[in-house]
Design an enzyme around this catalytic site. Structure first.
Site, mmCIF file in Angstrom:
data_model
loop_
_atom_site.group_PDB
_atom_site.id
_atom_site.type_symbol
_atom_site.label_atom_id
_atom_site.label_comp_id
_atom_site.label_asym_id
_atom_site.label_seq_id
_atom_site.Cartn_x
_atom_site.Cartn_y
_atom_site.Cartn_z
ATOM 1 N N GLU A 53 8.290 -1.081 5.360
ATOM 2 C CA GLU A 53 9.142 -0.747 3.581
ATOM 3 C C GLU A 53 10.176 -0.352 3.854
ATOM 4 O OE1 GLU A 53 8.477 1.850 -0.049
ATOM 5 O OE2 GLU A 53 6.720 2.135 0.969
ATOM 6 N N ASP A 64 10.965 9.866 -4.802
ATOM 7 C CA ASP A 64 10.672 10.520 -3.501
ATOM 8 C C ASP A 64 10.744 12.005 -3.579
ATOM 9 O OD1 ASP A 64 11.069 8.244 -2.411
ATOM 10 O OD2 ASP A 64 13.511 8.015 -2.595
#
Length: 265
Positions: A53, A64
């Site tokens: 990924e 994130d």
């Protein structure tokens, strides 16, 4: 799940047939620089990741945690461009036979052009997109274009999702469904949420085929625990930290250690 044959789904099923499940490894493109990020992705595949990924650095990465945010900011400051994603995918795929998904917020895809992005990703040998901030009901263009280019669509399912939403995600996703283990941001946690197990069971009840759990997985033990109920485990922060602290050699060691969690018990 609909669409053409998925190399991602095939890799996950192969891992399940051989072991207990798949390891999906995340790294951002361009960190600490483009060439090293490509070398790191190749090393990750060779050390035991079943699916890669590769993240598109973005200026507003709402999902994130701090380790990944710092890495993506480093990449942006170093001159990252979206074209680097396709170069990275192409060079990784030339080196290893592991499916490569691109994780991206939707704005960079829109700015680049959805059709153009899909065509360039397919030409580079990419498998598809993980899109954390676009839902299937808002993704008609992407669904149609991805079908045409043979690209996977990995949508996210969260514990807060209704059954109707989970059914839509199950019907619209290909490759696998990204099952969010917690409601927070990415990062390592001492305990995985029990919510992930319940969410995976709810997805299965809504017709989901392959479900991989991510957010908060950072050890072989947590991978093994996730594979008790999920088809794959997604690890990001632990790998980005290893690359940051010890370069590609430390990353490869960390991948090998964490991949041990996929072994039969």
């Amino acid at each position: 799940m609909s669409g053409t044959a998925s190399s991602v789904a095939e890799a996950i099923r192969a891992a399940k047939a051989e072991r207990r499940g798949a390891l999906i490894g995340y790294l951002p493109v361009g960190f600490p620089d483009l060439d090293t990020s490509i070398e790191a992705a190749i090393a990750m595949a060779r050390a035991g990741a079943d699916v890669l990924e590769l993240g598109v650095p973005y200026s507003d990465p709402v999902m994130d945690g701090s380790v990944i945010q710092e890495a993506t900011q480093t990449a942006l400051a170093d001159g990252f461009r979206v074209a680097h994603v396709f170069e990275a995918v192409r060079r990784v795929r030339e080196a290893v036979d592991v499916p490569v998904l691109v994780m991206t917020y939707w704005n960079p895809v829109l700015q680049y052009g959805v059709e153009r992005f899909a065509a360039d990703l397919a030409a580079a040998g990419g498998a598809g997109l993980i899109t954390p901030d676009i839902t299937p009901d808002a993704a008609a263009d992407w669904i149609e274009i991805s079908e045409r280019h043979g690209l996977d669509r990995v949508f996210l399912a969260a514990p807060s999702s209704s059954d109707a939403r989970l059914r839509l995600v199950a019907e619209s996703s290909t490759g696998f469904i990204y099952t969010v283990s917690t409601m927070g941001i990415t990062g390592e946690r001492a305990q995985l949420d029990a919510a992930a197990r319940g969410l995976t069971e709810r997805l299965r009840a809504q017709g989901a085929d392959l479900a991989c759990v991510g957010i908060g997985i950072s050890t072989a033990e947590q991978v093994a625990a996730a594979l008790d109920y999920a088809d794959g485990a997604i690890v990001g922060t632990a790998f980005v930290r290893a690359l940051r602290d010890g370069g590609v050699p430390q990353l490869a060691d960390t991948v090998r250690q964490i991949a041990a969690g996929t072994a039969p018990r």
